[in-house]
Design a protein around this motif. Structure first.
Motif, PDB file in Angstrom:
ATOM      1  N   GLU A 285       0.811  -1.206   0.000  1.00 56.88           N
ATOM      2  CA  GLU A 285       0.000   0.000   0.000  1.00 56.88           C
ATOM      3  C   GLU A 285       0.851   1.265   0.000  1.00 56.88           C
ATOM      4  O   GLU A 285       0.497   2.261  -0.646  1.00 56.88           O
ATOM      5  N   ASN A 286       1.991   1.213   0.715  1.00 58.71           N
ATOM      6  CA  ASN A 286       2.806   2.421   0.857  1.00 58.71           C
ATOM      7  C   ASN A 286       3.843   2.598  -0.235  1.00 58.71           C
ATOM      8  O   ASN A 286       4.249   3.719  -0.536  1.00 58.71           O
ATOM      9  N   GLN A 287       4.279   1.500  -0.851  1.00 64.41           N
ATOM     10  CA  GLN A 287       5.362   1.580  -1.822  1.00 64.41           C
ATOM     11  C   GLN A 287       4.933   1.291  -3.257  1.00 64.41           C
ATOM     12  O   GLN A 287       5.711   1.494  -4.177  1.00 64.41           O
ATOM     13  N   GLY A 288       3.728   0.801  -3.445  1.00 65.28           N
ATOM     14  CA  GLY A 288       3.332   0.362  -4.780  1.00 65.28           C
ATOM     15  C   GLY A 288       2.443   1.302  -5.553  1.00 65.28           C
ATOM     16  O   GLY A 288       1.917   0.927  -6.611  1.00 65.28           O
ATOM     17  N   GLY A 289       2.230   2.535  -5.046  1.00 59.49           N
ATOM     18  CA  GLY A 289       1.366   3.471  -5.755  1.00 59.49           C
ATOM     19  C   GLY A 289      -0.076   2.976  -5.799  1.00 59.49           C
ATOM     20  O   GLY A 289      -0.523   2.223  -4.929  1.00 59.49           O
ATOM     21  N   ILE A 290      -0.799   3.398  -6.830  1.00 58.98           N
ATOM     22  CA  ILE A 290      -2.204   3.006  -6.970  1.00 58.98           C
ATOM     23  C   ILE A 290      -2.321   1.493  -7.132  1.00 58.98           C
ATOM     24  O   ILE A 290      -3.179   0.846  -6.528  1.00 58.98           O
TER      25      ILE A 290
ATOM     26  N   GLY B   9      -0.283  -0.767  -6.065  1.00 58.67           N
ATOM     27  CA  GLY B   9       0.008  -1.402  -4.794  1.00 58.67           C
ATOM     28  C   GLY B   9      -1.161  -1.322  -3.825  1.00 58.67           C
ATOM     29  O   GLY B   9      -1.446  -2.283  -3.096  1.00 58.67           O
ATOM     30  N   GLN B  10      -1.860  -0.189  -3.815  1.00 54.26           N
ATOM     31  CA  GLN B  10      -3.021  -0.045  -2.946  1.00 54.26           C
ATOM     32  C   GLN B  10      -4.127  -1.013  -3.341  1.00 54.26           C
ATOM     33  O   GLN B  10      -4.769  -1.635  -2.480  1.00 54.26           O
TER      34      GLN B  10
END
Length: 288
Positions: free
Chosen positions: A127-132, A134-135
């Motif tokens: 969620e924090n490192q993968g951008g949209i 990743g979220q």
């Protein structure tokens, strides 16, 4: 309207058991107190170091803190599930009886908490490192994890399985009996929200609004709202734990307990067509 009626019906059945055995509310109460104190001890320093950009010290403390809180949360949830199952089977069950089962399952609880913490860390990284992307991936992982582990706490409490076996058993019971999404807890949560959480939020908002002109009244409304909110959350946790055990028994061998009917338990899920319920190793249908 049918969902509202179903949610109210499930809530009343769960509430009836909780009202008859009020000591069950002590499990989420003790869990809430313990996790709050431990969060201050473990997460407080970690968040402080994170604010100071000291990642080397912050990350280990935060991970350890999440793990400790998971152990405590599962410990009291397993105790509640064990006590509820005893009551469903016609036995007298005290808080001590439930906690005795939780103590006997402590190794399994710590193992399951480690798996749960690892999944939480993976979701947080995504969620924090993968951008949209990743979220979205984190939310999909979270949804899938919540489904396949829905019956994990009753499995640990009643069968005493280790983390990998718990995951397999919870997923198998869920898949064999249903297969898509359990909606009963959502329905119960909706009823608790309308009757407890929403009024609490309104009291808190009203208290904040009148605080500048009437500080005593504003503070009183905020305090009352916070207490109502805390009680509503405790009741919600207890009702969900009771309902989870009832679903576990039904998923295991089609047994209806606690006053729930087959129609109610079937309506608590979105089904894909029933298949035979799974059975624990070495057991015959109807036994654990």
């Amino acid at each position: 309207m049918s969902r509202i009626r179903r949610g109210w019906g499930l809530t009343k059945k769960s509430w009836a058991l909780l009202n008859e055995h009020r000591s069950l509310i002590r499990f989420p109460l003790y869990g809430a107190v313990a996790t709050t104190l431990l969060a201050i001890v473990f997460l407080g320093p970690g968040l402080y170091l994170l604010d100071q950009d000291s990642l080397a010290g912050a990350i280990p403390l935060l991970v350890i803190g999440v793990y400790v809180l998971s152990v405590v949360g599962f410990y009291f949830s397993v105790g509640l599930a064990a006590a509820a199952d005893m009551i469903f089977r016609g036995q007298e069950a005290t808080v001590g009886d439930g906690l005795a089962v939780a103590r006997s399952r402590f190794a399994q609880i710590t193992g399951w908490a480690a798996v749960s913490t690892a999944i939480s860390v993976v979701m947080g990284v995504l969620e924090n490192q993968g951008g949209i992307g990743g979220q979205i991936a984190a939310r999909l992982v979270g949804m899938a994890w919540s489904l396949v582990t829905f019956l994990a706490v009753p499995v640990i409490a009643i069968e005493g399985t280790g983390p990998l076996r718990t995951l397999k058993r919870s997923a198998a019971l869920f898949r064999d009996r249903w297969g898509q999404q359990i909606t009963g807890n959502i329905a119960i949560g909706g009823a608790v929200f309308l009757l407890g959480v929403l009024p609490a939020i309104l009291l808190i908002v009203l208290g904040i609004a009148v605080w500048p002109s009437a500080s005593f009244l504003g503070a009183l409304l905020v305090v009352i709202g916070a207490l109502v909110l805390a009680i509503a959350m405790l009741i919600s946790r207890a009702l969900s734990g009771i309902f989870g055990v009832a679903l576990y028994r039904y998923a295991l061998d089609g047994e209806t307990v606690g006053g729930f009917t087959q129609a109610e338990l079937e309506s608590a899920v979105k089904t894909k067509g029933r298949r035979g319920a799974a059975t624990p190793p070495g057991a015959t249908p109807g036994t654990v």
